[in-house]
Scaffold this active site. Structure first.
Site, PDB file in Angstrom:
ATOM      1  N   HIS A   1       0.814  -1.212   0.000  1.00  0.00           N
ATOM      2  CA  HIS A   1       0.000   0.000   0.000  1.00  0.00           C
ATOM      3  C   HIS A   1       0.851   1.266   0.000  1.00  0.00           C
ATOM      4  O   HIS A   1       0.382   2.323  -0.418  1.00  0.00           O
ATOM      5  CB  HIS A   1      -0.953  -0.012   1.187  1.00  0.00           C
TER       6      HIS A   1
ATOM      7  N   HIS B   1      -2.112 -12.160  -2.037  1.00  0.00           N
ATOM      8  CA  HIS B   1      -3.164 -12.860  -1.306  1.00  0.00           C
ATOM      9  C   HIS B   1      -2.804 -14.323  -1.033  1.00  0.00           C
ATOM     10  O   HIS B   1      -3.680 -15.131  -0.763  1.00  0.00           O
ATOM     11  CB  HIS B   1      -4.478 -12.765  -2.083  1.00  0.00           C
TER      12      HIS B   1
END
Length: 726
Positions: free
Chosen positions: A106, A267
């Site tokens: 991020h 993920h």
């Protein structure tokens, strides 16, 4: 009692009558000029990140400090930290790997290739808005977990580097082999004000994917890093998310394969957190009370941490080994049938309906659950193009590992500029096309070579305007955000820059300079182009009666066409360049705002921008040879005539049409048109801040100062990409 009696009585008791109300009397409080004039030109953007905000001082040398770092000792400490679960924020499955990967992702994921802004290179996740971004919930905990390590190593490692290195170590400690790591990200000490996050006033306002292609925005919703994991506008539809995914990852310069690899790789480890309703979550760090000490999102749901943690509101665990690297993401994605369900917080997600309970609980070893996926994860199965790539990775885990390693490296280093800026022992040797690689220097001109080249350029027949224009066209592509562009490489002579409309006049000088290079047999074209600007500026100053020396640092090299990604370099083509009085589109902001934007990309201050525009105008460096802003009758002479005539009240200005893009300056007495101008010219008389600077240069005693300031700013632009000179 009268008002005057009230005042008299309060004064008599020693109280100031004006300090009795409840108004905020602190500095900066109250109505501001931007409240009154919200469209006021943002000249302040050119004053960011000065030494006044830097506690380390202007003499601090990060590269020098980093050289003292025990790099592998730092990595060892980070590895230990990963499994040192803290009671104030317990680690899922005893590992912070997923949290640190998300923090690094991020931080880097704000990068936009359209304008080069955002990214991990400045440690901006420490500041608003990113420290309180809805998509960054709980990353305050990740940064706080790192504090003891940052405290230990001090200024030998920047926060910006530490964030990314922590993500790398998390991957490595989970069994993944990364592509490498390049340090060199220097911290800043205040928020970036120049990044356009969008016009929306409410968090999570949806944007159509088509809009993302026309604006420098990185996410499909205000406050997200990429896309809404529940699908566009919480639609819950995997297939409809494909366009949004391509738009956002495409804006970072990622293709479909890189996109699939990044989503799946990101993920493979960790989980999302949605133990209960998000209504239990308190204010973000910027809004949290002072006693929270920079932390936010305190939860009243259960213990608020661990098994009760709420972050996104989604409660998803993708793989059977959430702390160890695997190919389970793809195996689960294609092995099971997925049904839409909701998390305990009510967020839309998918569950493998036909799967056994094979997913370990993060805090209770006796519990298992079924695999779960985000809406956008299933896009990789149901979008035809993404599916092809995903099935290839399913059947070839090594190909997936290689793709993710390279994509992760690109993601986390995309805004650092050329590889020459990387430092540290784990910098990969391979040159990558997105790094805009350059060949190694093979010759550095001597002082005599430079003298001979200057004579050849001066005798070439090129005018001052042509000499200045070609040098500016080459150097002014530089972007301070991602350190791309600039004169090194002479890519002005390559595609696509050679065909840009803004460079049409400038490139006409290239054949002459290429001939000089060929005859010299030694110097690079890149050096000769910049040297042409030196000759032009020195000639113009001499014509104004001043003998000056424009500093020149040789050592540039010439890039090859195969080292130049045409598609990525197209993004450097300016929408506007107010320094050359160029504007391609009228549907994007105002001309004067785009001038500020360009100046900020060139890391210029307001005085530097002012001096350069004034000088470029009298040197006749408009992109099309027009007379707009050329407020002089002695073109090619480095005078302060631009400022003198702009501020002369003998002239009044009127727009030539309703667009108010071009103007005529008429003599107030005779009505004769004396000058023409663009908004990029008149702003130096209109805007109060820029006028104040222009008045300095228009003064009768300012000519020498103006020339000195112009030369300093000119040399700065010519050397913006000379990282070897740092």
């Amino acid at each position: 009692m009268s008002t005057s009696d009230d005042i008299h009585n309060t004064t008599a008791t020693g109280k100031c009558p004006f300090h009795q109300g409840g108004h905020d009397q602190s500095a900066g409080a109250g109505t501001t000029t931007r409240d009154w004039w919200p469209n006021q030109l943002r000249v302040d953007l050119l004053n960011q990140h000065s030494n006044r905000s830097n506690p380390l001082g202007e003499d601090f040398d990060y590269r020098k400090e980093f050289s003292k770092l025990d790099y592998y000792g730092l990595k060892k400490d980070l590895k230990a930290l990963l499994t040192e679960s803290q009671p104030w924020w317990p680690a899922d499955w005893g590992s912070y790997a997923g949290l640190f990967i998300r923090m690094a992702w991020h931080g880097a994921g704000t990068y936009r290739s359209i304008d080069g802004r955002g990214g991990a290179g400045r440690g901006q996740q420490r500041f608003a808005p990113l420290n309180s971004w809805p998509d960054n919930v709980s990353l305050d905990k990740a940064r706080r977990l790192l504090w003891p390590i940052k405290q230990k190593y001090g200024q030998k490692i920047s926060w910006a580097d530490l964030f990314i290195l922590a993500g790398n170590v998390a991957l490595e400690n989970s069994g993944f082999r990364t592509f490498g790591f390049g340090a060199g990200r220097e911290d800043v000490w205040e928020p970036d004000l120049d990044v356009n996050w969008g016009d929306e006033k409410a968090w999570l306002t949806h944007r159509h994917p088509e809009a993302l292609a026309k604006a420098p925005l990185g996410a499909t919703e205000m406050g997200l890093i990429y896309v809404n994991p529940e699908g566009p506008d919480h639609s819950g539809e995997p297939l409809s998310a494909a366009a949004a995914i391509r738009a956002t990852f495409g804006n970072m310069g990622m293709n479909d394969e890189e996109t699939v690899a990044l989503i799946a790789g990101g993920h493979t480890l960790g989980k999302t957190h949605g133990a209960g309703p998000t209504s239990n979550v308190g204010p973000d760090p910027e809004a949290a009370p002072i006693e929270e000490q920079g932390l936010g999102w305190a939860s009243t749901y259960g213990s608020g941490v661990g098994a009760d943690a709420i972050t996104s509101g989604l409660e998803v665990v993708w793989t059977q080994t959430p702390t160890q690297w695997s190919n389970y993401f793809f195996e689960n994605l294609f092995k099971y049938e997925w049904v839409q369900t909701r998390s305990p917080a009510g967020a839309i997600q998918f569950e493998a309906v036909d799967a056994p309970e094979i997913i370990p609980d993060p805090f209770d070893p006796s519990k298992k659950r079924k695999p779960t996926m985000l809406v956008t994860d299933l896009t990789l199965r149901f979008d035809p193009e993404f599916e092809k790539i995903s099935r290839r990775f399913l059947n070839d885990p090594q190909a997936f590992n290689e793709a993710f390693a390279r994509a992760w490296f690109k993601l986390t280093h995309r805004d650092m500029g050329p590889k020459s800026r990387y430092i540290g022992p784990e910098v990969p040797k391979e040159d990558l096309i997105w790094q805009d690689p350059l060949p190694q220097p093979i010759y550095n001109p001597t002082e005599q070579d430079i003298i001979d080249l200057k004579f050849a350029i001066a005798d070439s027949g090129l005018s001052v305007s042509e000499l200045v224009s070609v040098a500016w066209a080459s150097a002014s592509t530089f972007r301070g955000g991602d350190k791309r562009g600039g004169a090194n490489g002479a890519r002005l002579a390559l595609m696509p820059q050679r065909d840009w409309d803004v460079n049409a006049a400038a490139v006409r000088a290239l054949p002459v300079l290429e001939k000089i290079q060929k005859e010299s047999g030694k110097a690079s074209l890149a050096d000769i182009i910049v040297l042409a600007g030196v000759v032009g500026v020195e000639k113009a100053a001499s014509a104004a009666g001043l003998s000056i020396h424009v500093p020149f640092a040789p050592g540039r090299v010439d890039a090859r066409q195969d080292q130049t990604d045409i598609e990525m370099f197209e993004l450097l083509e300016p929408i506007a360049d107010g320094f050359r009085n160029y504007r391609a589109r009228l549907d994007v902001s105002t001309t004067e705002s785009l001038l500020i934007d360009k100046a900020q990309q060139l890391t210029l201050t307001a005085p530097e921008m002012t001096a350069l525009v004034g000088g470029m105008r009298v040197l006749g460096a408009n992109f099309d040879g027009s007379k707009n802003g050329v407020f002089t009758d002695r073109v090619g002479v480095l005078s302060n005539d631009f400022f003198v005539n702009l501020l002369d009240m003998r002239y009044e200005w009127k727009a030539t049409d309703e667009s108010k893009e071009l103007f005529e300056g008429r003599d107030r007495e005779t009505g004769e048109v004396k000058f023409t101008a663009s908004r990029a010219d008149l702003v130096f008389g209109s805007n109060s801040v820029l006028r104040a600077v222009a008045e300095v240069y228009a003064s009768s005693d300012a000519h020498e100062k103006f020339v000195k300031d112009f030369v300093a700013a000119w040399v700065k632009v010519m050397n913006l990409d000379r990282f070897d000179l740092l």
